[in-house]
Enzyme design. Structure first.
Site, PDB file in Angstrom:
ATOM      1  N   LYS A 178       0.885  -1.061  -0.086  1.00 45.40           N
ATOM      2  CA  LYS A 178      -0.051   0.045   0.128  1.00 45.40           C
ATOM      3  C   LYS A 178       1.097   1.231   0.043  1.00 45.40           C
ATOM      4  CE  LYS A 178      -3.222   2.859   1.526  1.00 45.40           C
ATOM      5  NZ  LYS A 178      -2.368   4.151   1.507  1.00 45.40           N
ATOM      6  N   GLY A 217       5.145   2.986  11.125  1.00 47.12           N
ATOM      7  CA  GLY A 217       4.287   4.058  11.263  1.00 47.12           C
ATOM      8  C   GLY A 217       4.183   4.451  12.730  1.00 47.12           C
ATOM      9  N   ARG A 257       1.756   4.599  16.218  1.00 53.85           N
ATOM     10  CA  ARG A 257       1.042   3.730  16.985  1.00 53.85           C
ATOM     11  C   ARG A 257      -0.365   3.311  16.673  1.00 53.85           C
ATOM     12  NH1 ARG A 257       2.245   4.017  23.417  1.00 53.85           N
ATOM     13  NH2 ARG A 257       0.708   2.588  24.522  1.00 53.85           N
ATOM     14  N   GLU A 308       5.818  -1.641  13.589  1.00 50.91           N
ATOM     15  CA  GLU A 308       7.044  -1.235  14.318  1.00 50.91           C
ATOM     16  C   GLU A 308       6.525   0.236  14.457  1.00 50.91           C
ATOM     17  OE1 GLU A 308      10.581   0.908  12.729  1.00 50.91           O
ATOM     18  OE2 GLU A 308       9.263   1.485  14.481  1.00 50.91           O
ATOM     19  N   CYS A 310      12.593   6.475  14.035  1.00 50.76           N
ATOM     20  CA  CYS A 310      11.958   5.758  15.008  1.00 50.76           C
ATOM     21  C   CYS A 310      12.907   5.536  16.116  1.00 50.76           C
ATOM     22  CB  CYS A 310      11.939   4.269  14.567  1.00 50.76           C
ATOM     23  SG  CYS A 310      11.718   4.091  12.828  1.00 50.76           S
TER      24      CYS A 310
END
Lengths: 508, 508
Positions: A167, A224, A226, A248, A285
């Site tokens: 996607k 991406g 939460r 993640e 991240c």
């Protein structure tokens, strides 16, 4: 049919090509093609699959500067960063080519028949890992190449033998479409069915939901937020046939400034910290969003150096207007929280550009307000001042799961480090000393993962060669005639180089 | 405080000792103790942990005949079966002792530093698997020893370094309490903290729910019904911190009777099939509940022999009154379903004893009614007569995930077998030829698992040495000084025998 436009990160305005979105029909078509391609793709030889991954890398490079220019425009990230990221993306594909060739991922096991065993004979049993099926991949906006269309999730799933349906991230549609075209070329060049790779274009969450709930999808990779990861995990868990989601999500990556290290080089650590904090506008991240220190010599020097460096930090273009807005509201909430003091702020920026901000608080205030431990995506960090080691440990034990924890330490800090290491092992996926968490090496011993909510599944990693294991499951063959056995499980396959566990003994 | 009594399976009446249930307080106490014991237990040496597993096996044997007598009374299973199961239980513990010693489960990986690499040096990175934390285990009623208190889930979790809290199965409280006492003796004899093993007594679902939602529990092992497994999986997924559930649930284990095999030995297969069907009153997860055959020579002989053998089968005591009732209603529903014919029924039995039943139907009727593919736990099976290979394949493709698939085949069936094998690989965890699925070898190459709903997590197995992987997760150590590194990751640990992946090369 609707259209959507690529956005220039620096201006927040539509620019670049327009994309036609044909809604959910493209999900149906991509999943049907992936499912149809699965058996042929998983039957390819290890060599053929490795060559395919290498061809993807070559085709990405062959896109030339168009790819870099598009990614710069769409992400606001500078050229050097994106050229490096392209190299990382190609390196990942080549690493997985090597992993596929080496073959250990198959976990071949052979327990030969014991026809004379009493009271019952043992049958011949052989085991291999097979790919789970078509995988849905949702890339991240902050790594438009290395964690996106042909990023680590795609590379590891293709390496495992799974067709992939990506996607495309709406923050970089042109970048994504270019990379997708490179993969499609590699698919064709390698004579594979077109369904081995699918690419869905469109800005809507509906598209992603349709993909995750399609019965032909067997697993999901996601990098991406939460909220985004949890939404996908909930969708996947509520399917008639639930599937694993490797999301993640969020991490504030505690950095422990240990007393002797602070004493020896507090100021230098403060300056280096801000370098890590502001890298990529703080959009990693593994960004160091939490500093922990025990009151003592060197902490003031650290704060002075960090404060000075933050104050001088230029504003940087955020990946999207939405991320910029979330950063502004997240840092405003921190600034207004009880017991939190803003130590320094960089150039405030305007429009889509934001500046770094450093806060400080006490351990008591931090422990009293869980919101202070929530990720603010961007160059925001909070220093928690602890009275003593007990308070430091209490803060660590209260943390949610994290991707990383960092120790800045000298030899004389070893006792304290030995005390906190078992605590950290239960909280994080990677523990590092005397460095910064923002570099994530792509190698065999990397864990880019960790307990919830750092990821939805701490049993694995999304970076490094172990990531292939996410997309495999074991099948056992009992008394199957050699001619029908997979080639790698036949007795005469010994020469193929993959390690095998034979009657419990690892054999190379 | 309430009391509950053990039930005699043969009479359905309360008998044996009474158990005091102190409700949810015991969950709190057991989880607190498990959590407190975790760090000490996971720090034990591989040798110490292996010796502990072997001591449990010894202590189970030391329970003597009391254990067998209790299990016979509570399960209705015969002595020989339970003595064999005790041997299997001890064998599993010893297998895992060997696995712990060999050390491959640690998946040690070392990527040495590359200080001179350009543009950036590579840090030193080392990886090992660590235990996930305290594990909750729900045993099965049908294997009161091998899949219960000290069964495969407990053995593999303890092997991984996880404390275990068992929710004792209410169908065999005395058996469970005896085994729990043996484990507690082993814990004490090995000088381990008592919290390494906890045992909860009580008949309620509330107890299990409290255990699975306790924040200190990190994973769940379950063997039982689909409804029970799904309930636990849903509870686990809706926790603030979701955890993995390894539930082994339901399977009808298709057996394919291939044309040449039927032609050569239809009658013999029919007789042998009923032997597998009626073993343990049909109460195996791998019971052959579905037969698939293409119309042709030998099928009538198979049906005649199977029908004759079923008709002569004596009624057998079911594990519990509830299982007996579910069997009666499940077989009644099959008997009344459109297009289903009852071919034969064994001795009907009364009270808690039930007899075998064999049904047949057409592929069209089977495909039209998904309920015909639901597991009926016990000695019930349905033969699906297919017109041709295409219909057979359509039935296979329509099946839900299964633990096993069996091929009865001759060499001349190889082409058909090669066609269905890729279909079966996508549906099951174990494919076997010319045997019966009811024997599940405990070894390295066994997969007792499979796609949903056979299990909740097809990436693993609940029988065999690979089961240890369910309770591990990776941690990476970056630039950690040797003195602080786990011993097995130090350079000087080479002699300890565990394989290591060094810079991508597997090294023994």
């Amino acid at each position: 049919m609707t259209e959507f436009r690529s956005i220039d990160a620096a201006t927040g305005q539509a620019s670049g090509p327009a994309y036609t979105v044909d809604g959910l029909a493209q999900v149906e078509a991509a999943c049907a093609a992936a499912d149809a391609a699965f058996d042929a793709y998983r039957a390819t030889t290890r060599e053929a699959r490795a060559a395919f991954l290498e061809t993807i890398a070559d085709e990405i490079l062959a896109l030339g500067d168009d790819l870099i220019v598009a990614a710069m425009r769409e992400s606001g990230l500078p050229r050097a960063r994106l050229e490096g990221e392209r190299g990382r993306t190609m390196g990942q594909l080549r690493l997985f080519a090597g992993v596929v060739r080496a073959g250990a991922w198959q976990q071949l096991r052979i327990d030969p028949a014991l026809p004379d065993r009493a009271p019952l004979p043992r049958p011949d049993l052989r085991l291999r890992m097979i790919p789970v099926g078509p995988v849905a991949v949702f890339g991240a906006s902050n790594f438009p190449l290395a964690f996106s269309t042909a990023g680590g999730d795609t590379a590891s799933a293709l390496a495992a033998g799974c067709p992939v349906v990506v996607k495309g991230h709406p923050a970089h549609p042109e970048t994504g479409a270019l990379v997708a075209s490179a993969i499609a070329k590699a698919v064709a060049a390698c004579g594979l069915p077109a369904g081995v790779f699918g690419h869905l274009v469109g800005p809507s969450n509906e598209l992603g939901a349709a993909l995750v709930t399609d019965p032909r999808i067997a697993a999901v990779g996601f990098t991406g937020s939460r909220a985004g990861g949890l939404a996908l995990a909930n969708l996947a868990a509520s399917r008639p046939v639930p599937i694993p989601v490797y999301a993640e999500m969020s991490s504030i990556n505690p950095v422990l400034l240990m007393p002797e290290a602070l004493k020896a080089r507090g100021a230098a650590l403060g300056t280096a910290f801000v370098g890590s904090l502001t890298m990529g506008a703080g959009q990693f991240c593994t960004n160091p969003g939490l500093l922990l220190a025990i009151e003592g010599e060197g902490l003031d020097a650290f704060v002075a150096a960090a404060t000075g460096a933050v104050a001088q930090a230029p504003a940087q273009t955020m990946l999207t207007t939405g991320i910029g807005n979330a950063y502004r509201s997240g840092t405003a909430a921190l600034a207004g929280a009880d017991g939190v003091e803003q130590l320094a702020a960089g150039e405030p920026g305007e429009g889509t550009a934001c500046g770094a901000i450093l806060f400080q608080t006490t351990a008591a205030a931090f422990l009293a307000n869980p919101a202070l431990a929530h990720e603010v995506f961007g160059a925001s960090s909070i220093l928690v001042r602890c009275a003593d080691a007990a308070e430091l440990t209490a803060v660590l034990k209260g943390l949610e799961g994290q991707l990383t924890a960092t120790l800045h330490m000298d030899e004389a800090d070893a006792d304290l480090a030995a005390t906190v290491l078992p605590v950290l092992e239960r909280k994080v996926g990677r523990i590092l000393a005397n460095g910064w968490p923002t570099g994530v090496e792509v190698c065999h011993a990397m864990v880019h993962g960790g307990p919830f909510p750092a990821t939805s599944d701490p049993r694995t990693t999304s970076v490094g060669s172990m990531a292939i294991d996410r997309f495999l499951r074991p099948v056992s063959y009992q008394n199957i005639a050699p001619a029908l056995l997979p080639a790698e499980l036949r007795d005469d396959a010994r020469g193929d180089g993959a390690p095998r566990l034979i009657d419990g003994v690892l054999t190379l």
